[in-house]
Motif scaffolding. Structure first.
Motif, mmCIF file in Angstrom:
data_model
loop_
_atom_site.group_PDB
_atom_site.id
_atom_site.type_symbol
_atom_site.label_atom_id
_atom_site.label_comp_id
_atom_site.label_asym_id
_atom_site.label_seq_id
_atom_site.Cartn_x
_atom_site.Cartn_y
_atom_site.Cartn_z
ATOM 1 N N ILE A 397 0.840 -1.208 0.000
ATOM 2 C CA ILE A 397 0.000 0.000 0.000
ATOM 3 C C ILE A 397 0.869 1.251 0.000
ATOM 4 C CG2 ILE A 397 -1.685 1.305 1.359
ATOM 5 C CD1 ILE A 397 -2.718 -1.428 2.387
ATOM 6 N N ASN A 398 1.875 1.262 0.868
ATOM 7 C CA ASN A 398 2.771 2.415 0.915
ATOM 8 C C ASN A 398 3.540 2.564 -0.390
ATOM 9 O OD1 ASN A 398 1.972 2.929 3.544
ATOM 10 N ND2 ASN A 398 3.661 1.751 4.452
ATOM 11 N N GLY A 399 3.941 1.427 -0.969
ATOM 12 C CA GLY A 399 4.646 1.493 -2.253
ATOM 13 C C GLY A 399 3.793 2.113 -3.338
ATOM 14 N N THR A 400 2.499 1.789 -3.321
ATOM 15 C CA THR A 400 1.582 2.365 -4.309
ATOM 16 C C THR A 400 1.493 3.872 -4.134
ATOM 17 O OG1 THR A 400 0.306 0.320 -4.307
ATOM 18 C CG2 THR A 400 -0.755 2.282 -5.217
ATOM 19 N N VAL A 401 1.322 4.299 -2.873
ATOM 20 C CA VAL A 401 1.184 5.741 -2.602
ATOM 21 C C VAL A 401 2.489 6.463 -2.900
ATOM 22 C CG1 VAL A 401 0.749 7.451 -0.810
ATOM 23 C CG2 VAL A 401 -0.610 5.348 -0.875
ATOM 24 N N VAL A 402 3.598 5.918 -2.417
ATOM 25 C CA VAL A 402 4.885 6.571 -2.641
ATOM 26 C C VAL A 402 5.228 6.590 -4.129
ATOM 27 C CG1 VAL A 402 7.376 6.395 -2.231
ATOM 28 C CG2 VAL A 402 5.763 6.039 -0.344
#
Length: 419
Positions: A397-402
Motif C-alpha cells: 500500500i505504501n509502495g503504491t502511494v509513494v
C-alpha cells in the motif's frame, strides 16, 4: 497489539486476505486511472499529471508486490532467482533465530538483571501468606501425592525399601557401631539414671513383696526345719535383701554399681574388638532380622506410610494438612517481611537460573533451530506469512502511494524544466 495478530489461525488468515485484497485493489485502481488518463491526456493536458502519478503508483505497487511475494513463494510460479526466500532458507533462518535468542536473551547478565528487578521472593511470599493461596498449595500437593501413589508400584517401592534396609541395617555388622555408641554412653555416665531407676523399682518390689520373699525361703528350706525357724530365716533374708537394696540405692559408689559399670564397659569393648562377642551379636541380628521378618517389616512400613499419608491428604482438616497450610503461610510471611531471607532466596533463584543459562543455553536455543528444521518448508512459509503477512501488505500500500507521489513529482519537475 493488533488483536488479529494474536487471534486464531482463521482470524489471522481472514485479516491477511482483507489486506491483500485492499492492496491489490489499489493496483487495479491505479491501472484504471492510468488507462483513462492516457487515453484522454491529449484532449485534457492536465491528465498528464494524473497519468504520471498512476504510472508511478503501478510501478511501486508491482515492485513491492514482487518483493513481498518473493519472501514466501515464487511470484506467479516463476522460479526467479532469489525468490521463495523463507522456504529455501528455512533451516538457516531457524539457526539464526536460535543464535539470536542465545546471544541476546539467554545471556547470564540479562537473566540476572531481569531476576534482580523481579523481586520474585517478595511477590511469592505475599502470595503464599494469603489463606486461599495456602489452600491451593495444599490442594496441589495433595493431588501430587495421590498421583505419585497411583503411579508407584507397591512391590517396587517395597523392594527399594528392603534393599535400603539390607544395605544400611542388615548387612553391616552390629557389634562395633553398637559397642562404640554404648562405650560413649557408659563413659559419660548416661546409663546411671537407668541403673537408678532399676534399683528403685527393685526396692519398691522388695518393700511390696515381703510375703513372697518369706514364702520362697520357706519353700527352699528342708522339710525337717520347723516352721518357726522358716519364719525367722525368712525375716532375716528379707531384711538382708532390703538392706542390700537400700545400700545400692543410697551409695552411688557401691561396689555393685562399680561392678556393673565395669561389666558394661567391658561389654562395649568386646562388641568392638572381640570376635566371639561380635559373632554373637551377628547371631542375635540374624535371629531378629531374617529374610521373612525384613520383608514383613518393609511391607508394613510402606503400607503404614502410604495409608497415613493418603488419609491425611484426603482430609482437608487433618493435622498434617492444617500444619502444612500454617507452614506455607508462615514461610510466605517471612519471605515478604524478612529482607535478609528474601535476599537469600532471590540470590538462590538468580544463581540457579544463571547456572542453567550458562550450562544449557546452547541446548535451549538449539530447540528453536531443531524445531524449525523439522517443519515443512511450505508450512513454515504459510505460518510466518499468517503472522506477519498482514503488516507486509502495508508495504504494498505504501509502495503504491509513494510510487504515485514519486511519479507525479518526477513528471512535474521534468515538465517544468523541459516544457
Amino acid at each position: 497489539m493488533d488483536g488479529e495478530a494474536i487471534g486464531t489461525e482463521d482470524q489471522r488468515a481472514a485479516g491477511l486476505r482483507r489486506m491483500k485484497t485492499f492492496a491489490t485493489g489499489m493496483l487495479v485502481v491505479m491501472a484504471v486511472i492510468f488507462l483513462g488518463a492516457f487515453a484522454l491526456q491529449d484532449e485534457y493536458p492536465w491528465l498528464q499529471y494524473v497519468r504520471a502519478a498512476a504510472e508511478g503508483g503501478m510501478v511501486g505497487a508491482l515492485a513491492d508486490w514482487f518483493a513481498v511475494t518473493a519472501l514466501f513463494k515464487h511470484p506467479m510460479g516463476l522460479k526467479i532467482p532469489h525468490t521463495a526466500i523463507i522456504p529455501r532458507k528455512k533451516d538457516q533462518i531457524g539457526l539464526s533465530l536460535g543464535q539470536f535468542v542465545e546471544e541476546n536473551f539467554l545471556s547470564e547478565s540479562v537473566v540476572r538483571s531481569k531476576l534482580d528487578t523481579a523481586r520474585i521472593a517478595e511477590k511469592a511470599g505475599a502470595w503464599l501468606e494469603r489463606p486461599e493461596s495456602a489452600d491451593r498449595v495444599a490442594a496441589e500437593g495433595a493431588a501430587l501425592i495421590r498421583g505419585m501413589f497411583t503411579v508407584l508400584n507397591d512391590d517396587a517401592v517395597q523392594g527399594v525399601i528392603e534393599s535400603m534396609v539390607r544395605k544400611h541395617v542388615v548387612d553391616p555388622p552390629w557389634g562395633p557401631p553398637v559397642g562404640r555408641m554404648a562405650e560413649r554412653i557408659f563413659n559419660e555416665g548416661h546409663h546411671h539414671r537407668l541403673v537408678d531407676l532399676l534399683v528403685d523399682r527393685a526396692a519398691d518390689w522388695v518393700d511390696a513383696n515381703y510375703s513372697v520373699v518369706t514364702r520362697v525361703v520357706a519353700q527352699r528350706s528342708p522339710t525337717w526345719v520347723p516352721r518357726l525357724v522358716d519364719g525367722v530365716v525368712g525375716d532375716r533374708v528379707y531384711a538382708e535383701v532390703s538392706k542390700f537394696i537400700r545400700a545400692v540405692q543410697d551409695d552411688p559408689r557401691h561396689e555393685v554399681r562399680i561392678a556393673l559399670d565395669k561389666y558394661l564397659k567391658d561389654l562395649a569393648g568386646d562388641l568392638q574388638h572381640s570376635p566371639d562377642t561380635i559373632a554373637k551379636a551377628e547371631e542375635i541380628k540374624a535371629q531378629l532380622l531374617d529374610d521373612p521378618r525384613v520383608r514383613d517389616l518393609t511391607a508394613r512400613t510402606w503400607s503404614t506410610v502410604k495409608s497415613a499419608l493418603l488419609e491425611a491428604v484426603n482430609d482437608p482438616d487433618s493435622e498434617l494438612t492444617t500444619n502444612f497450610k500454617a507452614a506455607v503461610r508462615d514461610f510466605g510471611s517471612r519471605l515478604s517481611r524478612d529482607p535478609e531471607l528474601a535476599g537469600k532466596v532471590n540470590r538462590w533463584i538468580s544463581d540457579g537460573a544463571a547456572y542453567a543459562v550458562r550450562t544449557y543455553r546452547s541446548e535451549i536455543a538449539g530447540v528453536i533451530s531443531e524445531t524449525v528444521e523439522r517443519w515443512d518448508a511450505k508450512e513454515t512459509s504459510r505460518k510466518i506469512e499468517l503472522q506477519i503477512g498482514k503488516d507486509l501488505q502495508f508495504i504494498r500500500i505504501n509502495g503504491t502511494v509513494v510510487g504515485a507521489l514519486a511519479g507525479l513529482t518526477i513528471f512535474a519537475v521534468a515538465h517544468a524544466i523541459f516544457g
